[in-house]
Design a protein around this motif. Sequence first.
Motif, PDB file in Angstrom:
ATOM      1  N   TYR A  17       0.822  -1.209   0.000  1.00 44.19           N
ATOM      2  CA  TYR A  17       0.000   0.000   0.000  1.00 44.19           C
ATOM      3  C   TYR A  17       0.857   1.260   0.000  1.00 44.19           C
ATOM      4  O   TYR A  17       1.379   1.628  -1.027  1.00 44.19           O
ATOM      5  CB  TYR A  17      -0.995  -0.015   1.172  1.00 44.19           C
ATOM      6  CG  TYR A  17      -2.032  -1.125   1.067  1.00 44.19           C
ATOM      7  CD1 TYR A  17      -2.819  -1.275  -0.064  1.00 44.19           C
ATOM      8  CD2 TYR A  17      -2.220  -2.028   2.107  1.00 44.19           C
ATOM      9  CE1 TYR A  17      -3.752  -2.278  -0.163  1.00 44.19           C
ATOM     10  CE2 TYR A  17      -3.159  -3.046   2.022  1.00 44.19           C
ATOM     11  CZ  TYR A  17      -3.937  -3.164   0.878  1.00 44.19           C
ATOM     12  OH  TYR A  17      -4.861  -4.160   0.789  1.00 44.19           O
ATOM     13  N   VAL A  20       5.283   4.264   3.030  1.00 41.56           N
ATOM     14  CA  VAL A  20       6.103   3.980   4.224  1.00 41.56           C
ATOM     15  C   VAL A  20       6.952   2.738   3.957  1.00 41.56           C
ATOM     16  O   VAL A  20       8.117   2.676   4.319  1.00 41.56           O
ATOM     17  CB  VAL A  20       5.221   3.779   5.479  1.00 41.56           C
ATOM     18  CG1 VAL A  20       6.099   3.439   6.695  1.00 41.56           C
ATOM     19  CG2 VAL A  20       4.406   5.029   5.768  1.00 41.56           C
ATOM     20  N   CYS A  22       6.350  -0.743   4.830  1.00 39.55           N
ATOM     21  CA  CYS A  22       6.551  -1.588   6.014  1.00 39.55           C
ATOM     22  C   CYS A  22       6.895  -3.030   5.639  1.00 39.55           C
ATOM     23  O   CYS A  22       6.367  -3.572   4.660  1.00 39.55           O
ATOM     24  CB  CYS A  22       5.282  -1.605   6.864  1.00 39.55           C
ATOM     25  SG  CYS A  22       4.857   0.008   7.517  1.00 39.55           S
ATOM     26  N   CYS A  50      -0.052  -0.965   9.933  1.00 34.96           N
ATOM     27  CA  CYS A  50      -1.303  -0.265  10.208  1.00 34.96           C
ATOM     28  C   CYS A  50      -2.472  -1.194   9.898  1.00 34.96           C
ATOM     29  O   CYS A  50      -2.297  -2.370   9.562  1.00 34.96           O
ATOM     30  CB  CYS A  50      -1.384   1.026   9.393  1.00 34.96           C
ATOM     31  SG  CYS A  50      -1.779   0.763   7.654  1.00 34.96           S
ATOM     32  N   PRO A 184       0.293   5.770   8.440  1.00 35.33           N
ATOM     33  CA  PRO A 184       0.050   5.585   9.880  1.00 35.33           C
ATOM     34  C   PRO A 184       1.275   5.122  10.674  1.00 35.33           C
ATOM     35  O   PRO A 184       1.486   5.583  11.796  1.00 35.33           O
ATOM     36  CB  PRO A 184      -1.052   4.519   9.919  1.00 35.33           C
ATOM     37  CG  PRO A 184      -1.687   4.556   8.572  1.00 35.33           C
ATOM     38  CD  PRO A 184      -0.614   4.961   7.618  1.00 35.33           C
TER      39      PRO A 184
HETATM   40  S1  SF4 Z   1       1.780   2.277   6.983  1.00 32.98           S
HETATM   41 FE1  SF4 Z   1       0.224   0.716   6.589  1.00 32.98          FE
HETATM   42  S2  SF4 Z   1      -0.294   0.884   4.420  1.00 32.98           S
HETATM   43 FE2  SF4 Z   1       1.644   1.966   4.750  1.00 32.98          FE
HETATM   44  S3  SF4 Z   1       3.212   0.429   4.269  1.00 32.98           S
HETATM   45 FE3  SF4 Z   1       2.843   0.366   6.489  1.00 32.98          FE
HETATM   46  S4  SF4 Z   1       1.300  -1.238   6.797  1.00 32.98           S
HETATM   47 FE4  SF4 Z   1       1.294  -0.694   4.614  1.00 32.98          FE
END
Ligand code: SF4
Length: 891
Positions: A17, A20, A22, A50, A184
């Motif tokens: 998504y 960031v 992750c 998130c 997030p």
């Molecule tokens: S903040 Fe949420 S949507 Fe963004 S990379 Fe991390 S887990 Fe995925």
Amino acid sequence: MSVHTQLAEGVRTTCPYCGVGCGIVAKPDGRGGAVISGDPAHPASFGQLCSKGSALGETLALEQRLLHPMLRQPYGKLSQVDWEQALARVADGFRRVIDRDGPDAVAFYLSGQLLTEDYYVANKLMKGFLGSANVDTNSRLCMASSVAGHRRAFGADTVPGVYADLDKADLIVLVGSNAAWCHPVLFQRMMRNQAERHARLVVVDPRRTVTAEEADLFLPIEPGTDTALFCGLMVHLAETGALDRGYTDAHTTGFAEALARAREIAPDSRVTAERTGLSEAHVEEFFRLFRETRRVVTCFSQGVNQSAQGTDKVNAIINCHLATGRIGLPGMGPFSLTGQPNAMGGREVGGLANQLAAHMGFEPQEIDRVRRFWNAPRMAEREGLKAVQMFEAIERGEIKALWVMATNPAVSLPRAGGMRTALKNLELFVVSENVLSNDTINAGAHILLPAAAWGEKDGTVTNSERRISRQRAFLPLPGEAQPDWWIVSETARRMGFTEAFAYQSAADVFREHAALSCFENHGTRDFDLCALAGISDVEFDALDPVQWPVRGGVPGDGSRFFSQGGFFTPDGKARFVAPEFPALSEKTSASYPFRLNTGRVRDQWHSMTRTGLSPRLASHLPEPFVEIHPTDAEAAGLEEGGYAKIATAHGSCVVKVMVSHNQRPGSLFVPIHWSGETASGACIGDLVAPCTDPHSGQPEAKATPAAISNVSFQLHGFARTSHPVSLPKQAWWVRVAVPGGLEYRLATNQSPIVWHDFAYREMTRGGQLAEELESDRYRAAALSDSEIDAWICIAPFGASLQWDPRALVATELQDGSAYPLRRIDFGLMETEPVICACFQIRASAVQEAISAGTATTVKEIGQVLRAGTNCGSCLPELKRLIAGLAASCTN
Ligand code: SF4
């Protein structure tokens, strides 16, 4: 099988998504799904995920997947063909158009969802072998203004800082960023700095978002005026002796011109306040905080980028950091927060129409260098068309063949309705996709190519801090799906470019991509993966997350740019840019008196093709809505929970009303996520003006003039089905994922007899139907294989929708049998939003806990209800809810 797929604890991969990036550990469950957890070893996220990342396991089902190549037949239906037929059609079609009309008559439209290897191969084919630079991407809608701002100031698209700066900063300024919802995990990191080191947080945003709730200083700025705020700041820094003249003299040019322009735009705090709609006290407080704090990171995102003045806003921000020498050092610098998982990877390969490849442009020596590296027969010699211009060229019939990969432009482009119509002009319209149906496919795609999805793909992505991470496959390729790099390479081979596209794996593509970054690069280009150009398949498989540049055999780690200058301009100096401060492109009027702002919600992603499959994520904000200030709502006769029509010069939609003091008077906010697949008329892209930034080509998505009016329906209701259905025209509906099926939320002025016809047509599937039809209500339940497969309830507004379809079936069919409900949970249509997606905690539960005195703080709510104790995405909303409840108790 790779070493990573053998790990007992699962496969290390990366979230698909946001930017960031992750790290995820995915453990296949043997039934086509996977258990998802955060990867504690990933340096971007340290095990955090998130709500969206945590729910990825709910999005892996194959029911909605495109699993075979499809060809549209002359009578309009799509039918399955084999890969050979499909690829031959694509190759022949592109060749035919190029031979007849030249290379500028074809285009690729790519996506920040593609892996770097996919992007690289598509970019190489178009720019080196087909002879056009008409390769653009949905990243144009996301961060093109940051790219243009970086290139103007730094000479290259370089993000100077790293995430660790957010831990070390003493002041974090968020401009046009609802990071609490859109980034997030990174926002939680900022919150930890705020809590543990007492870092200050300033939020600059026209809306009081949940991010703004956490700010030490919130600046509710008027849309489009960020340039004035940062010009005012620059003047203030100059007049208070807060400049770093040593840095500017040694490493920059253009300071005097930029300061003179800043003085014209915002000579003091009073004029800054006037131009930005802020109070002078707030402006002065911001100026003081910035001036007195050495370690400042200014993060900016879509609120800055998605603007017809976006590039100037970016440069106005960068100017302040250059002027104070606060760049490239721990805890300081301008920081673009990228929206998509691999927008950065797309930028690295040059997958934008105004870049060539590997952070090179269209200078003759750059074209020649890339030509020699690729051994390319037909190089693009100039920039291609950027996204909006590309689709306008399709509209004019100038582009005749288009290949869309991994994106849904029929929903996301500005003036999307017009763009959908334009797609019908195409002689050849190819779509590489995961899903069987979306608005772009339904706009008339001729050839569908089944692409591998997250969990099946293998390659790399780059996050906002230049960190390259592996996305690894942990599921087999379903049906005939193939990776995008394979699909493009096979097409290229069929066009006669066999040798140049002889890749056998993503690792092959990555090595070439890394080698190009290093080709004749003697420190003159920022993007440099020299040390990775010769890695083996095994090393690629095992590659740990790494930040570029990766030079000389030493993997980069935490490297920042520009603390000692070293910019990528001809003289090695950064350029201050004297920004323009024009009025917003489209003016409000008596017909369109509001400013329409668009953006994301916490638990959905883009056009919901993946997040829309998760019941857990759907429960947060399941219906499309407009947020409006109470004064404006009252004037327009709108009530909370009612319906409103929003219209602009470009289109209209009907959504639910959410009345909120968080919205500025005179402005509206509508989320971007709903499409023709998921709602009856909530595609907000249809309403957005196609005004673009003159430097970046990024459209203005935050300030289209708009009107709003009340819409009334006499009946409401819901239908639950195990399968997608086609709703009657004129009905208002939204499709929501529920456990085991779909819930359609309905509002209608149509007679119940219309719903009787609908039930027979769409719900029965050859089985029996039990129904109750009255003049103002309708209920029905469909039986299939001795199970209740679908049911519907329509009633006057205000009447209860709660009922048990089993009773109706037992009575109406008069056989006394107790038919079970097929998979779909029985339950009342739930309209109260879920605050905590992980544990499905609703606002009322929090309210009850507070009223009962069992919990009064976020921590205690976590202990009592578990809300907020997993991913933490809901913590800002929990705080807002508790504060609101506390205020209402006090009043
Ligand atoms: S903040 Fe949420 S949507 Fe963004 S990379 Fe991390 S887990 Fe995925």
